[in-house]
Design a protein around this motif. Structure first.
Motif, PDB file in Angstrom:
ATOM      1  N   ALA A   1      25.629 -10.423 112.984  1.00 23.73           N
ATOM      2  CA  ALA A   1      25.019 -10.446 114.308  1.00 23.73           C
ATOM      3  C   ALA A   1      24.561 -11.865 114.608  1.00 23.73           C
ATOM      4  O   ALA A   1      24.292 -12.659 113.699  1.00 23.73           O
TER       5      ALA A   1
ATOM      6  N   GLU B   1      27.618  -6.206 108.071  1.00 24.46           N
ATOM      7  CA  GLU B   1      27.779  -6.422 109.504  1.00 24.46           C
ATOM      8  C   GLU B   1      27.085  -7.714 109.915  1.00 24.46           C
ATOM      9  O   GLU B   1      25.997  -8.038 109.437  1.00 24.46           O
TER      10      GLU B   1
ATOM     11  N   GLU C   1      34.759 -13.956 118.370  1.00 21.63           N
ATOM     12  CA  GLU C   1      33.390 -13.595 118.001  1.00 21.63           C
ATOM     13  C   GLU C   1      32.515 -14.810 117.678  1.00 21.63           C
ATOM     14  O   GLU C   1      31.295 -14.678 117.563  1.00 21.63           O
TER      15      GLU C   1
ATOM     16  N   ASP D   1      16.007  -5.376 116.971  1.00 23.95           N
ATOM     17  CA  ASP D   1      16.706  -4.093 116.926  1.00 23.95           C
ATOM     18  C   ASP D   1      16.224  -3.238 115.761  1.00 23.95           C
ATOM     19  O   ASP D   1      16.849  -2.236 115.424  1.00 23.95           O
TER      20      ASP D   1
ATOM     21  N   LEU E   1      30.023 -10.443 118.747  1.00 24.80           N
ATOM     22  CA  LEU E   1      28.997  -9.984 117.818  1.00 24.80           C
ATOM     23  C   LEU E   1      27.792  -9.456 118.579  1.00 24.80           C
ATOM     24  O   LEU E   1      27.478  -9.904 119.681  1.00 24.80           O
ATOM     25  N   ARG E   2      27.128  -8.486 117.971  1.00 25.77           N
ATOM     26  CA  ARG E   2      25.865  -8.033 118.534  1.00 25.77           C
ATOM     27  C   ARG E   2      24.876  -9.191 118.539  1.00 25.77           C
ATOM     28  O   ARG E   2      24.935 -10.081 117.684  1.00 25.77           O
ATOM     29  N   GLU E   3      23.950  -9.149 119.479  1.00 24.41           N
ATOM     30  CA  GLU E   3      22.908 -10.169 119.544  1.00 24.41           C
ATOM     31  C   GLU E   3      21.548  -9.500 119.508  1.00 24.41           C
ATOM     32  O   GLU E   3      21.345  -8.441 120.101  1.00 24.41           O
ATOM     33  N   THR E   4      20.630 -10.115 118.785  1.00 17.59           N
ATOM     34  CA  THR E   4      19.269  -9.638 118.740  1.00 17.59           C
ATOM     35  C   THR E   4      18.362 -10.839 118.469  1.00 17.59           C
ATOM     36  O   THR E   4      18.848 -11.963 118.264  1.00 17.59           O
TER      37      THR E   4
END
Length: 275
Positions: free
Chosen positions: A67, A65, A210, A28, A2-5
């Motif tokens: 994250a 989505e 994920e 982001d 998964l994207r991380e922010t």
């Protein structure tokens, strides 16, 4: 993965349900519905969201989505609600964010008809992950840009709350009589023929990968996070081939509302966020 922010601003709590998710802005520049490790359901709710969301997306179903949102509890110091402050304080580190869907509306079966093919795919998927939280009382679906989106899978894969009985729990029938899409004559056989062959061990391993290690750590009965991931894959793979045979579509409960339900006009289902 998964994207991380990083969560940069806590906007407001979303008080539908018991987990008290919050709307946040992130580094982001995105806006997310954030679910917290410190909530009552704990990290397993977040694991279920990742497993189900990742699987649904790979099967062609629409889900917001996901994250990993890193949280410094200091961002909630200005929040006057003591319950929210306590939740933020207990949730430092990695939490889950779901893309906020601005302008989305709670699913209304009278205003948004669904084809039997799409209804079948959703019901089959919910049976696969044993999602008990998609009834007409609480559809957990949004309509965004005229499309149907699935949300809130934290109550699914219920067997992971008691792994010693997971196999027996996963083998039970799935009662879809009160499913929000039951009135649309879901074509279960067609969905099974289309989707079941796609639920491979490789796909399930990709989905389970994920899940952050820290949400799987120290699970009783397992040697490590990877072993827990394989357990999710094993149960889901076993279900995929035959779960359509155990879906029950009987008459709904007699209290089913004949008119637009109250959630459409202000209840839980009428929310406008991707929560």
């Amino acid at each position: 993965m998964l994207r991380e922010t990083v969560a940069t601003r806590y906007i407001t709590p979303l008080r539908e349900g018991g987990s008290l998710p919050g709307l946040v802005e992130a580094g982001d520049l995105g806006t997310y519905v954030m679910k917290f490790t410190g909530a009552g359901q704990g990290r397993k709710s977040l694991v279920a969201e990742v497993i189900c969301g990742g699987l649904a997306r790979r099967l062609g179903l629409r889900v917001p989505e996901l994250a990993v949102l890193w949280l410094d509890p200091v961002i909630g110091l200005a929040e006057p609600d003591q319950e929210v402050q306590a939740l933020l304080k207990a949730s430092g580190g990695a939490n889950l964010g779901m893309d906020f869907l601005p302008g989305s509306l709670g699913f209304d079966p009278l205003a948004h008809p669904v084809t039997s093919a799409e209804a079948g795919r959703v019901v089959w998927f919910d049976a696969l992950v044993n999602n008990v939280d998609r009834s007409w009382r609480n559809p957990n679906m949004l309509v965004w840009h005229q499309d149907l989106w699935l949300i809130d899978h934290g109550a699914a894969v219920v067997w992971h709350h008691h792994w010693p009985g997971a196999a027996a729990s996963a083998a039970r029938p799935y009662d879809a009589s009160d499913h929000a899409l039951a009135p649309f004559a879901p074509d279960i056989a067609r969905a099974a023929a289309e989707l079941a062959p796609r639920v491979t061990q490789d796909l399930l391993a990709e989905v389970a990968a994920e899940v952050p290690d820290e949400w799987l750590a120290e699970e009783p009965g397992f040697a490590g996070s990877d072993e827990v991931r394989r357990a999710y894959g094993r149960i889901l793979a076993e279900r995929a081939g035959t779960v359509h045979e155990r879906i029950r579509l009987g008459p709904p409960k007699p209290q089913r509302p004949p008119e637009p339900p109250d959630w459409l006009t202000g209840g839980r289902g009428g929310r406008r966020a991707g929560k």
